[in-house]
Design a protein around this motif. Structure first.
Motif, mmCIF file in Angstrom:
data_model
loop_
_atom_site.group_PDB
_atom_site.id
_atom_site.type_symbol
_atom_site.label_atom_id
_atom_site.label_comp_id
_atom_site.label_asym_id
_atom_site.label_seq_id
_atom_site.Cartn_x
_atom_site.Cartn_y
_atom_site.Cartn_z
ATOM 1 N N VAL A 81 0.819 -1.212 0.000
ATOM 2 C CA VAL A 81 0.000 0.000 0.000
ATOM 3 C C VAL A 81 0.855 1.265 0.000
ATOM 4 O O VAL A 81 2.007 1.262 0.450
ATOM 5 N N SER A 119 0.254 5.400 1.242
ATOM 6 C CA SER A 119 -0.662 6.123 2.135
ATOM 7 C C SER A 119 -0.352 7.613 2.187
ATOM 8 O O SER A 119 0.816 8.022 2.089
ATOM 9 N N ALA A 153 -2.740 1.708 7.770
ATOM 10 C CA ALA A 153 -1.916 0.640 7.206
ATOM 11 C C ALA A 153 -1.322 -0.206 8.329
ATOM 12 O O ALA A 153 -1.260 -1.441 8.234
ATOM 13 N N PRO A 169 1.514 -0.587 -5.876
ATOM 14 C CA PRO A 169 0.625 -0.820 -4.719
ATOM 15 C C PRO A 169 -0.724 -1.389 -5.142
ATOM 16 O O PRO A 169 -1.239 -1.084 -6.225
ATOM 17 N N LEU A 227 -3.320 -0.968 -2.926
ATOM 18 C CA LEU A 227 -4.236 -0.022 -2.312
ATOM 19 C C LEU A 227 -3.541 1.313 -2.057
ATOM 20 O O LEU A 227 -2.330 1.363 -1.819
#
Length: 268
Positions: A176, A178, A186, A215, A217
C-alpha cells in the motif's frame, strides 16, 4: 478599549467584542478575595478545537468537553471562530489544539482566558494515542479513567488488527501507499507500506516513484484529499477518516477504517 482601524481579520475583531465577555465571566466566578474560581464541580472544563482533540480529551477522562469547530467543516484550519467560541474558551481550564491549527492561541488570547493551552499530537497511530491519552490524563488529574480507556482501546485494536490480517488477499500482506496522516490505518491492518505522499500535491517525480512500487491499495485522507493519486496504476484508492463524530469516541474511527479496508482487500 481602543478601536481597531483598517482591514483586520474577523478573529481580531472578535477579540475586541469578547474582551468584555471574558471579563464578565471572571467577575461572576470570583471569590471575595479576588481569586478566580470557575463554577464547576472540580472536574476539568476542556475546550478543544475539533472533535479529534475532543476524542483524545474524552479518552483521557475529561467529561466537560466543548468543541469549537463543527464536524461539518472538512478542513479545520479554515474555520472562522465566532464570538460564542471565544466565550467558551473564557471559562475553560484547558484549551486543546493541534500545531496545524494556527488560530488556537489567538482564540485563547482574544478571550482573555487563563486556561492552559495544550498542544496535542493528533495521530491515530496506536502507540501515539496511548501516549497522548496517558499524558492528558495526568494533566487533567484523571489518570484512572485514562488507564481504563487504554485497556479497552488496546483490546479493541488488537481484535480489529487480527480480523484485518485474516482478510489479506492470498494470506499475504498487501502493498500500500498512504497519505502521511493515514499511515496508522496501514499499521492497523499490518499492510506493507511502501511509500507516502502529501499533504502537498503529488509531484510527477513522486508519482513515478510510487507507481514503481505497484501498490494494491492507496490510503487517502478523506479530510484533505488531493484526488486520484495514481490514476493509471490499477490500485484501489480508499478514503480513511481521521476525525471522530460528535460523540467524541475514538474507537469508531478504527472500526470504520477496518470496514473499508476489509472491503477494499476483498475486491483487490
Amino acid at each position: 478599549m481602543a478601536c481597531s482601524r483598517g482591514r483586520i481579520t474577523s478573529l481580531l475583531a472578535l477579540s475586541a467584542a469578547l474582551a468584555l465577555v471574558a471579563g464578565c465571566g471572571k467577575n461572576a466566578s470570583s471569590s471575595g478575595d479576588g481569586g478566580d474560581k470557575r463554577e464547576h464541580d472540580g472536574k476539568p472544563v476542556v475546550v478543544v478545537t475539533t472533535t479529534w482533540e475532543g476524542a483524545f480529551a474524552k479518552a483521557a477522562g475529561a467529561e466537560d468537553v466543548k468543541v469549537i469547530v463543527p464536524q461539518s467543516v472538512q478542513h479545520a484550519p479554515d474555520y472562522d471562530p465566532k464570538p460564542s467560541d471565544l466565550a467558551a474558551v473564557a471559562g475553560a481550564d484547558f484549551v486543546l489544539y493541534a500545531p496545524f491549527e494556527p488560530y488556537a492561541g489567538k482564540i485563547k488570547e482574544a478571550a482573555g482566558s487563563e486556561a492552559e493551552l495544550v498542544e496535542v499530537n493528533l495521530d491515530n497511530d496506536s502507540d501515539k494515542v496511548d501516549a497522548e491519552v496517558a499524558r492528558l490524563g495526568k494533566l487533567f488529574g484523571t489518570e484512572d479513567a485514562a488507564a481504563q480507556w487504554k485497556t479497552t482501546f488496546d483490546s479493541e485494536y488488537a481484535k480489529l488488527s487480527k480480523d484485518l490480517k485474516a482478510e489479506w488477499p492470498g494470506g499475504k500482506s498487501p502493498v500500500v501507499v498512504s497519505q502521511v496522516f493515514t499511515t496508522w490505518a496501514a499499521k492497523l491492518a499490518g499492510m506493507n507500506l511502501v511509500g507516502t505522499y502529501g499533504p502537498e500535491a503529488v509531484t510527477p517525480a513522486q508519482l513515478a516513484k510510487l507507481s514503481k512500487e505497484k501498490p494494491a491499495l492507496i490510503l487517502d485522507n478523506a479530510h484533505m484529499s488531493t484526488g486520484t493519486v495514481l490514476p493509471d496504476s490499477g490500485a484501489k484508492q480508499v478514503e480513511i477518516v481521521n476525525y471522530p463524530g460528535e460523540g467524541l469516541d475514538l474507537l469508531p474511527v478504527y472500526r470504520n477504517a477496518a470496514t473499508v479496508l476489509k472491503e477494499a482487500m476483498r475486491k483487490s
